[in-house]
Motif scaffolding. Structure first.
Motif, PDB file in Angstrom:
ATOM      1  N   UNK A 185       0.814  -1.217   0.000  1.00 58.22           N
ATOM      2  CA  UNK A 185       0.000   0.000   0.000  1.00 58.22           C
ATOM      3  C   UNK A 185       0.844   1.262   0.000  1.00 58.22           C
ATOM      4  N   UNK A 186       1.940   1.254   0.758  1.00 58.32           N
ATOM      5  CA  UNK A 186       2.676   2.484   1.036  1.00 58.32           C
ATOM      6  C   UNK A 186       3.827   2.732   0.070  1.00 58.32           C
ATOM      7  N   UNK A 187       4.623   1.700  -0.217  1.00 59.78           N
ATOM      8  CA  UNK A 187       5.859   1.936  -0.983  1.00 59.78           C
ATOM      9  C   UNK A 187       5.593   2.512  -2.371  1.00 59.78           C
ATOM     10  N   UNK A 188       4.667   1.965  -3.178  1.00 59.78           N
ATOM     11  CA  UNK A 188       4.450   2.554  -4.510  1.00 59.78           C
ATOM     12  C   UNK A 188       4.008   4.011  -4.466  1.00 59.78           C
TER      13      UNK A 188
ATOM     14  N   UNK B  49       4.704   6.142  -2.047  1.00 56.05           N
ATOM     15  CA  UNK B  49       5.874   6.923  -1.622  1.00 56.05           C
ATOM     16  C   UNK B  49       6.803   7.193  -2.803  1.00 56.05           C
ATOM     17  N   UNK B  50       6.994   6.200  -3.649  1.00 54.76           N
ATOM     18  CA  UNK B  50       7.845   6.381  -4.828  1.00 54.76           C
ATOM     19  C   UNK B  50       7.229   7.422  -5.770  1.00 54.76           C
ATOM     20  N   UNK B  51       5.906   7.402  -5.902  1.00 55.22           N
ATOM     21  CA  UNK B  51       5.233   8.366  -6.798  1.00 55.22           C
ATOM     22  C   UNK B  51       5.384   9.810  -6.316  1.00 55.22           C
ATOM     23  N   UNK B  52       5.687   9.999  -5.019  1.00 55.50           N
ATOM     24  CA  UNK B  52       5.855  11.345  -4.468  1.00 55.50           C
ATOM     25  C   UNK B  52       7.263  11.897  -4.695  1.00 55.50           C
ATOM     26  N   UNK B  53       8.184  11.035  -5.130  1.00 57.72           N
ATOM     27  CA  UNK B  53       9.542  11.490  -5.412  1.00 57.72           C
ATOM     28  C   UNK B  53       9.578  12.263  -6.723  1.00 57.72           C
ATOM     29  N   UNK B  54      10.611  13.087  -6.886  1.00 58.55           N
ATOM     30  CA  UNK B  54      10.802  13.773  -8.160  1.00 58.55           C
ATOM     31  C   UNK B  54      10.950  12.747  -9.275  1.00 58.55           C
ATOM     32  N   UNK B  55      10.482  13.095 -10.471  1.00 61.71           N
ATOM     33  CA  UNK B  55      10.534  12.159 -11.595  1.00 61.71           C
ATOM     34  C   UNK B  55      11.961  11.711 -11.907  1.00 61.71           C
ATOM     35  N   UNK B  56      12.927  12.612 -11.767  1.00 61.95           N
ATOM     36  CA  UNK B  56      14.322  12.234 -12.045  1.00 61.95           C
ATOM     37  C   UNK B  56      14.791  11.142 -11.096  1.00 61.95           C
TER      38      UNK B  56
ATOM     39  N   UNK C 266       3.095   7.118   3.213  1.00 61.81           N
ATOM     40  CA  UNK C 266       3.814   7.443   1.982  1.00 61.81           C
ATOM     41  C   UNK C 266       4.660   8.702   2.112  1.00 61.81           C
ATOM     42  N   UNK C 267       4.139   9.700   2.811  1.00 61.75           N
ATOM     43  CA  UNK C 267       4.863  10.959   2.944  1.00 61.75           C
ATOM     44  C   UNK C 267       6.164  10.784   3.723  1.00 61.75           C
ATOM     45  N   UNK C 268       6.094  10.067   4.850  1.00 58.56           N
ATOM     46  CA  UNK C 268       7.300   9.871   5.660  1.00 58.56           C
ATOM     47  C   UNK C 268       8.308   8.995   4.920  1.00 58.56           C
TER      48      UNK C 268
ATOM     49  N   UNK D  96      10.068  10.899   2.196  1.00 61.74           N
ATOM     50  CA  UNK D  96      11.074  11.795   2.759  1.00 61.74           C
ATOM     51  C   UNK D  96      12.347  11.040   3.129  1.00 61.74           C
ATOM     52  N   UNK D  97      12.183   9.873   3.767  1.00 66.42           N
ATOM     53  CA  UNK D  97      13.347   9.059   4.151  1.00 66.42           C
ATOM     54  C   UNK D  97      14.102   8.585   2.917  1.00 66.42           C
ATOM     55  N   UNK D  98      13.357   8.137   1.907  1.00 68.58           N
ATOM     56  CA  UNK D  98      14.002   7.670   0.679  1.00 68.58           C
ATOM     57  C   UNK D  98      14.799   8.791   0.019  1.00 68.58           C
ATOM     58  N   UNK D  99      14.212   9.947  -0.079  1.00 71.27           N
ATOM     59  CA  UNK D  99      14.893  11.090  -0.706  1.00 71.27           C
ATOM     60  C   UNK D  99      16.191  11.401   0.020  1.00 71.27           C
ATOM     61  N   UNK D 100      16.131  11.436   1.362  1.00 74.27           N
ATOM     62  CA  UNK D 100      17.320  11.754   2.156  1.00 74.27           C
ATOM     63  C   UNK D 100      18.424  10.728   1.932  1.00 74.27           C
TER      64      UNK D 100
END
Length: 380
Positions: free
Chosen positions: A205-208, A210-217, A321-323, A326-330
């Motif tokens: 439920x969460x991981x996909x 969360x990935x969609x919230x990342x920048x496209x690059x 997804x939001x948290x 954020x963790x993935x981006x960092x």
């Protein structure tokens, strides 16, 4: 190889966390010339390929924690029958020792061993003694632990504990020491998501999302391999369709050693086998402990890794997804941080745990091979 050195009985529950270390020990004991018998419940037929050369004895067992009052009564009856079966089998086998790996199917054989005065060793995979191992702890000659400190309410049990680590299959163990390959800011990142032997709906439920919230690059750099439950896989595929990531989904992956070797970051539960395999491979992780795990042992497992700087912990109730995004981006924008976590993970591994556990068994059988492998520390 002829079996001339003795006979060891392994008693295990049927889930991967119990059966995987039992399999690793069985292989080590077979190499040392021991005959091995696995005693477990009706799921034993599934494990014939996992325990080549071993004899498998099925016994009755059940979990009193399931099914309300009728389920408790039925389970207690099954455990009683299993105890009688175990006494009969052990009298026939006359083993040199019995090793229990937890789970209710291990209770009848281990309790029977204590009644018959057969040397009894317990192996605890988690950072806190499991329910069955707690029941048997006072009767055991020794308790082998997977963590340097294993939590227990009874201080006198600490004297029985011996740290061996949690055995993993040889293909995973051989990953130890393989370099962690840092990724540059433009390179692909291999993300591995597993949810235990049955997958985990919350990860689907969460991981996909969360990935969609990342920048496209950043999305475009992700090569995602995710284990899902069969009933979730179509939904997960549709969620990832809105991203720029390359995605492989399946309900089970038979090439886990290869996936771990290529992984830059894992996301998953913090069960004992997952923790041991991540440590052996030396891979950083975001851990989401299963909040309904007995005695909250997955959180305790995860904290051991977090305290070493090897992982990030997100409680299941906080896993949004939001948290996660954020963790993935960092982490993904700081490859040096990932490398530091990878080294910390690798240095937490207790390599040769199966050999150390076999050495411990031999201490109580009077046969000494002493083939244990010293822990290897990985340097940058």
């Amino acid at each position: 190889m002829e079996q001339t050195r003795g006979h060891i009985v392994l008693a295990s529950g049927g889930t991967g966390g119990h059966i995987f270390p039992a399999r690793a020990l069985a292989g080590e004991l077979r190499e040392r010339g021991y005959q091995v018998t696995l005693m477990t419940d009706e799921r034993g037929e599934r494990y014939e390929e996992m325990f080549p050369g071993a004899t498998i004895k099925q016994i009755k067992a059940g979990s009193p924690s399931l099914g309300g009052l009728p389920g408790k009564v039925t389970s207690v009856f099954k455990l009683g029958v299993g105890l009688l079966q175990s006494i009969m089998y052990l009298r026939q086998i006359k083993p040199d020792a019995v090793v229990g790996f937890g789970g209710y199917p291990s209770l009848p054989p281990t309790f029977a061993a204590s009644l018959l005065k057969i040397p009894l060793l317990l192996h605890e995979q988690n950072a806190i003694l499991g329910r069955v191992n707690r029941l048997l702890a006072r009767r055991a000659n020794c308790i082998a632990t997977s963590f340097a400190y294993t939590d227990t309410d009874e201080r006198n049990l600490q004297a029985k504990m011996s740290f061996t680590g949690n055995p993993v299959r040889r293909e995973i163990q051989e990953l130890h020491g393989t370099p962690y390959r840092c990724v540059g800011n433009e390179e692909p990142v291999n993300l591995l998501i597993t949810g235990g032997s049955q997958g985990a709906k919350i990860l689907s439920d969460v991981v996909p999302v969360a990935v969609s919230l990342l920048d496209k690059d950043l999305q475009a750099r992700l090569h995602i391999t995710q284990q899902c439950r069969a009933e979730d896989i179509d939904q997960v595929r549709s969620l990832y369709a809105n991203t720029a990531s390359i995605v492989v989904l399946d309900t089970f992956f038979s090439n886990m050693p290869e996936l771990l070797a290529n992984c830059h970051l894992a996301i998953g539960r913090s069960g004992a086998s997952t923790m041991a395999e991540l440590a052996a491979a030396g891979r950083p992780a975001i851990l989401v402990p299963y909040k309904f795990a007995m005695d909250d042992h997955q959180t305790k497992n995860a904290r051991c890794s977090v305290d070493l700087g090897a992982a990030v912990l997100i409680a299941q109730d906080d896993f949004t997804p939001e948290l996660l995004s954020s963790k993935l981006k960092t982490l993904l924008e700081c490859p040096d941080k990932l490398k530091t976590m990878a080294l910390a993970t690798a240095n937490s591994a207790e390599i040769g745990a199966a050999a150390k556990l076999a050495d411990l068994v031999e201490r109580f059988t009077g046969n000494r091979t002493s083939r244990s492998i010293k822990s290897g520390k990985v340097v940058a």
